[in-house]
Enzyme design. Structure first.
Site, PDB file in Angstrom:
ATOM      1  N   SER A 284      52.437 -69.476 -28.946  1.00 21.11           N
ATOM      2  CA  SER A 284      53.722 -69.186 -29.580  1.00 21.11           C
ATOM      3  C   SER A 284      54.833 -68.889 -28.579  1.00 21.11           C
ATOM      4  CB  SER A 284      53.574 -67.987 -30.505  1.00 21.11           C
ATOM      5  OG  SER A 284      54.847 -67.535 -30.883  1.00 21.11           O
ATOM      6  N   ARG A 330      64.139 -74.518 -26.448  1.00 22.51           N
ATOM      7  CA  ARG A 330      62.941 -75.291 -26.139  1.00 22.51           C
ATOM      8  C   ARG A 330      63.203 -76.554 -25.345  1.00 22.51           C
ATOM      9  NH1 ARG A 330      59.872 -74.496 -31.903  1.00 22.51           N
ATOM     10  NH2 ARG A 330      59.469 -72.301 -31.509  1.00 22.51           N
ATOM     11  N   ARG A 435      65.695 -78.088 -32.679  1.00 26.91           N
ATOM     12  CA  ARG A 435      65.503 -76.987 -33.620  1.00 26.91           C
ATOM     13  C   ARG A 435      65.262 -75.685 -32.875  1.00 26.91           C
ATOM     14  NH1 ARG A 435      60.932 -74.261 -35.470  1.00 26.91           N
ATOM     15  NH2 ARG A 435      59.445 -75.767 -34.652  1.00 26.91           N
ATOM     16  N   SER A 440      62.181 -73.224 -38.640  1.00 25.09           N
ATOM     17  CA  SER A 440      61.608 -74.309 -39.393  1.00 25.09           C
ATOM     18  C   SER A 440      60.798 -73.827 -40.590  1.00 25.09           C
ATOM     19  CB  SER A 440      60.747 -75.131 -38.460  1.00 25.09           C
ATOM     20  OG  SER A 440      59.972 -75.986 -39.197  1.00 25.09           O
ATOM     21  N   LEU A 441      60.061 -72.744 -40.405  1.00 23.85           N
ATOM     22  CA  LEU A 441      59.423 -72.126 -41.575  1.00 23.85           C
ATOM     23  C   LEU A 441      60.529 -71.780 -42.560  1.00 23.85           C
ATOM     24  CD1 LEU A 441      56.883 -69.693 -39.849  1.00 23.85           C
ATOM     25  CD2 LEU A 441      56.363 -71.811 -41.036  1.00 23.85           C
TER      26      LEU A 441
HETATM   27  C1  LIG Z   1      51.489 -75.171 -34.053  1.00 24.44           C
HETATM   28  C2  LIG Z   1      52.803 -74.985 -34.740  1.00 24.44           C
HETATM   29  C3  LIG Z   1      53.456 -73.769 -34.704  1.00 24.44           C
HETATM   30  C4  LIG Z   1      54.666 -73.590 -35.334  1.00 24.44           C
HETATM   31  N1  LIG Z   1      55.272 -72.362 -35.298  1.00 24.44           N
HETATM   32  C5  LIG Z   1      56.428 -72.173 -35.967  1.00 24.44           C
HETATM   33  C6  LIG Z   1      57.046 -70.885 -36.009  1.00 24.44           C
HETATM   34  O1  LIG Z   1      56.533 -69.929 -35.434  1.00 24.44           O
HETATM   35  N2  LIG Z   1      58.190 -70.734 -36.702  1.00 24.44           N
HETATM   36  C7  LIG Z   1      58.759 -71.787 -37.377  1.00 24.44           C
HETATM   37  O2  LIG Z   1      59.788 -71.578 -38.008  1.00 24.44           O
HETATM   38  N3  LIG Z   1      58.191 -73.003 -37.366  1.00 24.44           N
HETATM   39  C8  LIG Z   1      57.043 -73.230 -36.685  1.00 24.44           C
HETATM   40  N4  LIG Z   1      56.464 -74.467 -36.689  1.00 24.44           N
HETATM   41  C9  LIG Z   1      57.037 -75.528 -37.509  1.00 24.44           C
HETATM   42  C10 LIG Z   1      56.713 -75.323 -38.977  1.00 24.44           C
HETATM   43  O3  LIG Z   1      55.445 -74.741 -39.107  1.00 24.44           O
HETATM   44  C11 LIG Z   1      56.713 -76.611 -39.761  1.00 24.44           C
HETATM   45  O4  LIG Z   1      57.852 -77.351 -39.479  1.00 24.44           O
HETATM   46  C12 LIG Z   1      56.701 -76.353 -41.249  1.00 24.44           C
HETATM   47  O5  LIG Z   1      55.684 -75.465 -41.575  1.00 24.44           O
HETATM   48  C13 LIG Z   1      56.543 -77.628 -42.017  1.00 24.44           C
HETATM   49  O6  LIG Z   1      56.324 -77.356 -43.368  1.00 24.44           O
HETATM   50  P1  LIG Z   1      56.294 -78.539 -44.397  1.00 24.44           P
HETATM   51  O7  LIG Z   1      56.156 -77.956 -45.727  1.00 24.44           O
HETATM   52  O8  LIG Z   1      57.462 -79.423 -44.178  1.00 24.44           O
HETATM   53  O9  LIG Z   1      55.007 -79.420 -43.987  1.00 24.44           O
HETATM   54  P2  LIG Z   1      53.460 -79.081 -43.830  1.00 24.44           P
HETATM   55  O10 LIG Z   1      53.154 -77.661 -43.900  1.00 24.44           O
HETATM   56  O11 LIG Z   1      53.003 -79.845 -42.636  1.00 24.44           O
HETATM   57  O12 LIG Z   1      52.799 -79.729 -45.099  1.00 24.44           O
HETATM   58  C14 LIG Z   1      52.669 -81.090 -45.282  1.00 24.44           C
HETATM   59  C15 LIG Z   1      51.926 -81.330 -46.562  1.00 24.44           C
HETATM   60  O13 LIG Z   1      52.023 -82.695 -46.904  1.00 24.44           O
HETATM   61  C16 LIG Z   1      50.758 -83.207 -47.217  1.00 24.44           C
HETATM   62  N5  LIG Z   1      50.763 -84.627 -46.906  1.00 24.44           N
HETATM   63  C17 LIG Z   1      51.169 -85.218 -45.749  1.00 24.44           C
HETATM   64  N6  LIG Z   1      51.082 -86.542 -45.869  1.00 24.44           N
HETATM   65  C18 LIG Z   1      50.620 -86.794 -47.114  1.00 24.44           C
HETATM   66  C19 LIG Z   1      50.331 -87.983 -47.826  1.00 24.44           C
HETATM   67  N7  LIG Z   1      50.541 -89.192 -47.310  1.00 24.44           N
HETATM   68  N8  LIG Z   1      49.846 -87.862 -49.088  1.00 24.44           N
HETATM   69  C20 LIG Z   1      49.645 -86.629 -49.658  1.00 24.44           C
HETATM   70  N9  LIG Z   1      49.945 -85.484 -49.027  1.00 24.44           N
HETATM   71  C21 LIG Z   1      50.418 -85.574 -47.770  1.00 24.44           C
HETATM   72  C22 LIG Z   1      49.788 -82.389 -46.435  1.00 24.44           C
HETATM   73  O14 LIG Z   1      48.533 -82.442 -47.062  1.00 24.44           O
HETATM   74  C23 LIG Z   1      50.441 -81.016 -46.519  1.00 24.44           C
HETATM   75  O15 LIG Z   1      50.062 -80.401 -47.716  1.00 24.44           O
HETATM   76  C24 LIG Z   1      55.252 -74.669 -36.029  1.00 24.44           C
HETATM   77  C25 LIG Z   1      54.609 -75.896 -36.070  1.00 24.44           C
HETATM   78  C26 LIG Z   1      53.400 -76.069 -35.419  1.00 24.44           C
HETATM   79  C27 LIG Z   1      52.760 -77.419 -35.454  1.00 24.44           C
END
Ligand SMILES: Cc1cc2nc3c(=O)[nH]c(=O)nc-3n(C[C@H](O)[C@H](O)[C@H](O)COP(=O)(O)OP(=O)(O)OC[C@H]3O[C@@H](n4cnc5c(N)ncnc54)[C@H](O)[C@@H]3O)c2cc1C
Ligand code: FES
Lengths: 636, 247
Positions: A284, A330, A435, A440-441
Site C-alpha cells: 500500500s 504515483r 488517479r 478510486s474506492l
Molecule cells: C491491489 C490494489 C489495491 C488498491 N488499493 C486502493 C486503495 O487503497 N484505495 C483506493 O481508492 N483504490 C485502490 N485500488 C483501486 C480500487 O480498488 C479499484 O479501482 C476499485 O475497487 C474498482 O472497483 P470496481 O467496482 O470498479 O471493480 P471491481 O471491484 O474490480 O469489480 C469488478 C466486478 O466485475 C465482475 N466482472 C468483470 N468482468 C466481468 C464479466 N465479463 N462478466 C461478469 N462479471 C464481470 C467481477 O466479477 C467483479 O465482480 C486498488 C486496486 C488494487 C488492484
C-alpha cells in the site's frame, strides 16, 4: 459524432443539486416493472445493485467469481478519501476537487471531479452506518492519514484492508436485497456480449462458467461495473480474472472508449522475481507516509542496505520533490524509480527494485506505532519474501495498477449507447490522466451508491412507456450466435501454443512500450508487434477441453483475445497524444530535468474512440476549465 | 526443481473422482504454489490433456477464492496463510505433493479442486448485514466507538470466506466463519438493533446448510489465513444464549 457530456448549469457547487432537481422521477409502482442488469459485484456494482433494489427496481447482478464478495475491490489496502476535515487541517470539498483535478493533470471534467469530492463525506457516513470498522482514536472518533499528491490528511482506512471492509459492506447490503428477492445474483457467470436493440442497450449474453451454457438476459438498462483492465500488461496488481471483455464487447457494439492508454503504474509493488510470475503484489501507498524511498548513490552498489552509510544513500524523491517528498503522486514516483533503476541504481537480486525504509520512523515513533499502522502489510511482505521489514528495508518496484481510461460516460454515467451505463473503474470519468491514491474506492462507491441511482431514472422514465424487450428478440439470437461462433473458432484452432504464452508476449510489449514511458517509435513498433501476436494467436493457440463444461483455459483465451485488441487501441491512443500528461509520459515531451510537458493548446480534450470496420476513429470531447485555470503540475 | 503432484481429478459433481500423478520439471523455489500449477497446466495443454481446474483470483491472500488441501492440510504446510501465498520453497526438491479439494458435505465438488461454497453466501443472507438503506446515514462521528471495540470488530471482520475452517474441521463446522460475521456486527453500536435476530437466523441457516457442530478442537484457527480466534465461537454461543433468552 458530437459528444455531449450533459454538464448541468450553474456554479460548480450547485451542479449536482440542479441536476437532481431536474432529473425525471419514476413512481415506486412503476419502478417495480423495470429490470436492470448490473455486471460486476465490486464496490461500484454491488453498491449500485443493492441501492437500485432498495429503490424498487428488479436487479440481476453478475460476477465471474464464485461469490460476489471476491470482486477485486477486496484487494485495496490503503484507504478511501473524503473531505471531512476531521483533522482540522484546512481540507474542504474545494481543496479535494482541486487536488484531484490537478492530480489528474487537468485531463478530467471539472463538474465530475467536483461531484466526486462533494459526495465523499456522505459516503463515509454511509459506510460507517453499514458497520465498516474504520480505524479510530481512543476517544472513539475516526482517524485519518495522508496519501500521495495531497498535503492534508483525508484518507480513512480499516487496518490494511479497507477495500475488503468496504466491499464486504456492499456485499452484505447486496445479500440483504437478495433476501428481499429484489436482486438475483448470478455468480460464476461471465458477460460475453452486449445486446443492442434499436440503438439501446437491452441485455447481455453470458456464459455459465460451470455448465458452459450460453444464456440470454434481457433488461431495460444495462450497467457495466467490471473494474480495471490492467491485466493487459499481464503482470499487474490486479486479480488474475480481471478483464476488459465486457467493456470491449460494448465498445465493439458502439460505446466509445475514452483515454484507453491512461494507465497508472503504481510505485510500490513487489518486484518481479521470475518469468513464471503471474502477479505483482501491491504494498500500500500508505507505507510512504512513514517509509523513505532510496537507492545507493553509487551505481551497481551491491552492499547490503545496512552496510550503506547515510551519506551514500540517495533519497531521490525527497531530493527532486522537496515539498511532497515520498508522497509525490504515483506517476511521478514511478517514473522517478524507473529513472534510477534504468540508470543502474536498482537494488535486489535482479536490480529491478528500490528501497522503502522504515528505520527512521521506527526510531522516531517506536516499533509499536509502526506495527499498529502497517502490521498486516509487514506480515504480508514477510509471507511473500521471507524478509522481516522491521529489520531491513522493503524492496519495491513499479507495477501496472489502475485504468484511468474506460468507456466514455457523460455526467449521468451513461455511455454513448443509450441505456448502457459504466460505473467504477471501467469508465473514464474523474481521474483524468492520473488517479490520486484512495480516490478510486471513493469513485467506485459514489458511482454505485449515489450517482447512478439518481441518474438512471432520467433514462428509464421514458423507457417505462414502451414494452420491455424480451430475450426472444432477434438481436439476442444474433448476439448469441456470434458468441457461440467465437468460442467454436477458438476451440477449433488446436495450435501449439498456450494462452499464457500469448499473454506473456502481450504483456512484454505493453510494458516495454505503453507503460511508464512512451515514444512514437516505440508505439509504432508495439502496434506492429501486437498485430503479429493477434495473428499468431488466431492461428496457433491451443485450448483443450470443450465449451460445455467448466473450462478455465477457455475463459482465459476469451479474455486474452479481447486484451490483444484492447492493447492495440491503447497504443493507438498513446501515439495520438503528442504531449506528456499525468501517467502518459511521451519521451519527446519533457523538460531538461525530465518533467512532463503538457500541450494544452492541442490536447486539452478527452480522446474517445469509435470502433469501425476501417479501424479506430478518434472523437474529441473538449475540456473546458471554467473554474480552475490549468497550471503546470509541480510537486517540487 | 522437480515435484510430483498427486492431484484429485473429478470431471463432474457426481462423477467418480480419483488421484492422478503428474511429474513436473522446470519449477523453481520462488514460484508460488499456484504458479507451479499454472506451469503444470501449460504442460497439460501441450500434451492435449484437459487442465486441472483450480480456483484463485487475487493471488495475494485477500479474496478467499483459492484453497485446496495440500499434504493433508488446508492451505498447505504453514499456519495462517492462503494457498496462493504458499511458495515452492516450502517443499523439498523431488517431493510428492498431494492436492485435494476441500471436503465437506456443505461444499460439494464442482470439478477437480473446485468446490461450491455458496452456503457461506446464504448464511450471510440471513442477517450478515445492517438493514439501513443508502441515503439514511447520520454523520460518521456522531456515534463515538472506542478503539478497543472497533479493533475487536475489525479482528472478526477480517474473515476472507475461504472455507479453510470448514475444510480442516473434523465436523465440517462453519462456526468460525459464522461467528466472525456475527461478532463483527454485533459488537458495534450500529449492529445492535438486529443483534438477537442476526445470531438466531444466521446460526439456523448454518445448520440448514449441513455444516457440523463445533466441538472446540481449535483446528480451524490454526489454518485461518486471518488468524481469527476460536474465542469468537465462544462469544457467538454466549450471544446465542442471550438472544434465546431475550427475544
Ligand atoms: C491491489 C490494489 C489495491 C488498491 N488499493 C486502493 C486503495 O487503497 N484505495 C483506493 O481508492 N483504490 C485502490 N485500488 C483501486 C480500487 O480498488 C479499484 O479501482 C476499485 O475497487 C474498482 O472497483 P470496481 O467496482 O470498479 O471493480 P471491481 O471491484 O474490480 O469489480 C469488478 C466486478 O466485475 C465482475 N466482472 C468483470 N468482468 C466481468 C464479466 N465479463 N462478466 C461478469 N462479471 C464481470 C467481477 O466479477 C467483479 O465482480 C486498488 C486496486 C488494487 C488492484
Ligand atoms: S487467490 Fe485470493 S486469497 Fe488466494
Amino acid at each position: 459524432m458530437r459528444l455531449d457530456a450533459k454538464i448541468p448549469e450553474g456554479k460548480l457547487e450547485e451542479k449536482w443539486r440542479n441536476y437532481q432537481i431536474k432529473s425525471k422521477l419514476i413512481n415506486p409502482a412503476n419502478k417495480k416493472k423495470l429490470n436492470v442488469i448490473v455486471v460486476g459485484s465490486g464496490l461500484s456494482g454491488a453498491g449500485a445493485a443493492a441501492t437500485l433494489a432498495e429503490l424498487g427496481y428488479d436487479v440481476q447482478c453478475f460476477c465471474y467469481q464464485d461469490s460476489a464478495r471476491r470482486a477485486h475491490s477486496v484487494a485495496a489496502q490503503g484507504g478511501i478519501n473524503a473531505a471531512k476535515n476531521y483533522q482540522h487541517d484546512g481540507d474542504s470539498v474545494w481543496r479535494m476537487f482541486h487536488d484531484t483535478l490537478k492530480g489528474g493533470d487537468f485531463r478530467s471534467r471539472e463538474a465530475n471531479t467536483y461531484r466526486l469530492a462533494e459526495l465523499s463525506a456522505p459516503l463515509i457516513d454511509h459506510f460507517t452506518q453499514q458497520g465498516v470498522p474504520f480505524a479510530r482514536e481512543y476517544g472513539g472518533v475516526l482517524v485519518n492519514r495522508s496519501f500521495g499528491g495531497v498535503q492534508v490528511q483525508r484518507t480513512f482506512y480499516a487496518r490494511g484492508q479497507t477495500g475488503q471492509q468496504l466491499l464486504l459492506a456492499a456485499y452484505s447490503q447486496l445479500y440483504k436485497m437478495i433476501r428481499a428477492k429484489k436482486v438475483t445474483m448470478l455468480p460464476r457467470t461471465e458477460m460475453l456480449d452486449l445486446v443492442v436493440v434499436d440503438g439501446k442497450a437491452k441485455g447481455i449474453i453470458a456464459r455459465d462458467l460451470v455448465s458452459g451454457e450460453i444464456k440470454r438476459y434481457a433488461a431495460d438498462a444495462v450497467v457495466l461495473a467490471t473494474g480495471g483492465y490492467s491485466r493487459v500488461f499481464r503482470l499487474s496488481t490486479l486479480a488474475i480474472g480481471c478483464n476488459g471483455s465486457a467493456i470491449w464487447k460494448a465498445h465493439k457494439k458502439g460505446a466509445l472508449f475514452a483515454a484507453p492508454s491512461f494507465t497508472q503504474i503504481h510505485p510500490t509493488a513487489l518486484p518481479q522475481s521470475s518469468e513464471a510470475q503471474s502477479k505483482l503484489t501491491l504494498m500500500s501507498e500508505s507505507l510512504r507516509n512513514d517509509g523513505r524511498i532510496w537507492v545507493p548513490t553509487a551505481k551497481g552498489d551491491s552492499r547490503k542496505a545496512e552496510d550503506i552509510p547515510e551519506e551514500e544513500r540517495d533519497y531521490y524523491l525527497e531530493r527532486r520533490y522537496p515539498s511532497f517528498g515520498n508522497l509525490a503522486p504515483r506517476d511521478i514516483a514511478s517514473r522517478a524509480a524507473k529513472e534510477r533503476i534504468d540508470a543502474g541504481h536498482g537494488v535486489g537480486r535482479l536490480k529491478n527494485a528500490v528501497y522503502l525504509d522504515f528505520k527512521h520512523s521506527i526510531e522516531r515513533l517506536g516499533l509499536e506505532t509502526i506495527k499498529d499502522r502497517y502490521g498486516n502489510l509487514f506480515k504480508m511482505y514477510r509471507k511473500i519474501t521471507g524478509v522481516d521489514a522491521y529489520k531491513e528495508p522493503m524492496q519495491i518496484s513499479p507495477a501496472a495498477h489502475f485504468s484511468m481510461g474506460g468507456l466514455w460516460v457523460d455526467y449521468e454515467l451513461m455511455t454513448t449507447i443509450p441505456g448502457l451505463y459504466a460505473i467504477g473503474e471501467c469508465n473514464f470519468s474523474d481521474h483524468g490522466a492520473n488517479r490520486l491514491g484512495a480516490n478510486s474506492l471513493l469513485q467506485a462507491s459514489v458511482d454505485g451508491y449515489f450517482i447512478l441511482p439518481n441518474t438512471i431514472n432520467n433514462y428509464l422514465a421514458s423507457e417505462i412507456k414502451q414494452a420491455s424487450v424480451s430475450a426472444d428478440h432477434p438481436a439476442f439470437a444474433e448476439a448469441e450466435k456470434d458468441v457461440k461462433e467465437h468460442i467454436a473458432r477458438i476451440l477449433s484452432i488446436e495450435g501449439s501454443k498456450t494462452v499464457d504464452h500469448f499473454h506473456r508476449e502481450l504483456g512484454k510489449v505493453m510494458w516495454q512500450e505503453c507503460a511508464m514511458s512512451r515514444s512514437k517509435v516505440g508505439l509504432e513498433k508495439a502496434i506492429h508487434q501486437l498485430n503479429e501476436i493477434k495473428e499468431d494467436f488466431w492461428q496457433t493457440v491451443k485450448v483443450t477441453g470443450h465449451d460445455q463444461e467448466l473450462n478455465t483455459e477457455l475463459e482465459k483465451a476469451l479474455r486474452l483475445a479481447d486484451f490483444i485488441e484492447l492493447g492495440l487501441l491503447m497504443c493507438t491512443d498513446a501515439l495520438q497524444r503528442e504531449e506528456s500528461c499525468g501517467a502518459h509520459f511521451r519521451e519527446e515531451y519533457q523538460t531538461e530535468d525530465g518533467e512532463a510537458v503538457r500541450v494544452d493548446d492541442n490536447y486539452a480534450y478527452v480522446s474517445a474512440w469509435e470502433y469501425t470496420d476501417s479501424g479506430f476513429q478518434l472523437h474529441k470531447e473538449k475540456l473546458e476549465f471554467e473554474f480552475v485555470k490549468p497550471t503546470v503540475r509541480s510537486y517540487k | 526443481m522437480k515435484a510430483t503432484f498427486r492431484i484429485w481429478r473429478q470431471d463432474t459433481p457426481n462423477g467418480q473422482g480419483g488421484f492422478k500423478d503428474y511429474e513436473v520439471d522446470g519449477l523453481n523455489a520462488d514460484m508460488s504454489f499456484l504458479e507451479a500449477l499454472d506451469h503444470l497446466n501449460e504442460i497439460l495443454v501441450l500434451r492435449n490433456e484437459k487442465v486441472v481446474a483450480f480456483e484463485y483470483d487475487c493471488r495475494e491472500g485477500i479474496c478467499g477464492q483459492c484453497g485446496v488441501y495440500i499434504n493433508g492440510r488446508a492451505h498447505g504446510p504453514h499456519e495462517n496463510i492462503t494457498t496462493c501465498q504458499l511458495h515452492m520453497r516450502s517443499f523439498e526438491d523431488g517431493a510428492t505433493i498431494v492436492i485435494e479439494p476441500w471436503r465437506a458435505d456443505a461444499f460439494p465438488i464442482i470439478k477437480d479442486l473446485i468446490v461450491d461454497r455458496s452456503a457461506f453466501d446464504r448464511i450471510i443472507e440471513q442477517g450478515g448485514y445492517i438493514s439501513a438503506k443508502t441515503g439514511t446515514a447520520p454523520e460518521a462521528n456522531a456515534i463515538p466507538i472506542g478503539k478497543e471495540i472497533s479493533d475487536r470488530a475489525m479482528d472478526a471482520a477480517a474473515c476472507i470466506g475461504c472455507g479453510a475452517c470448514v475444510a480442516t474441521c473434523k465436523n465440517a463446522s462453519a462456526a468460525l466463519f459464522t461467528s466472525a460475521k456475527i461478532n463483527h456486527l454485533n459488537s458495534l453500536p450500529q449492529g445492535q438493533p438486529e443483534a438477537h435476530k442476526r445470531v438466531l437466523e444466521m446460526t439456523a441457516q448454518m445448520e440448514k446448510e449441513g455444516f457440523g457442530h463445533c466441538t472446540f478442537t481449535g483446528a480451524c484457527e490454526v489454518e485461518c489465513p486471518e488468524g481469527i480466534s476460536i474465542v469468537n465461537i465462544a462469544e457467538m454461543n454466549a450471544r446465542y444464549l442471550k438472544a434465546k433468552l431475550f427475544s
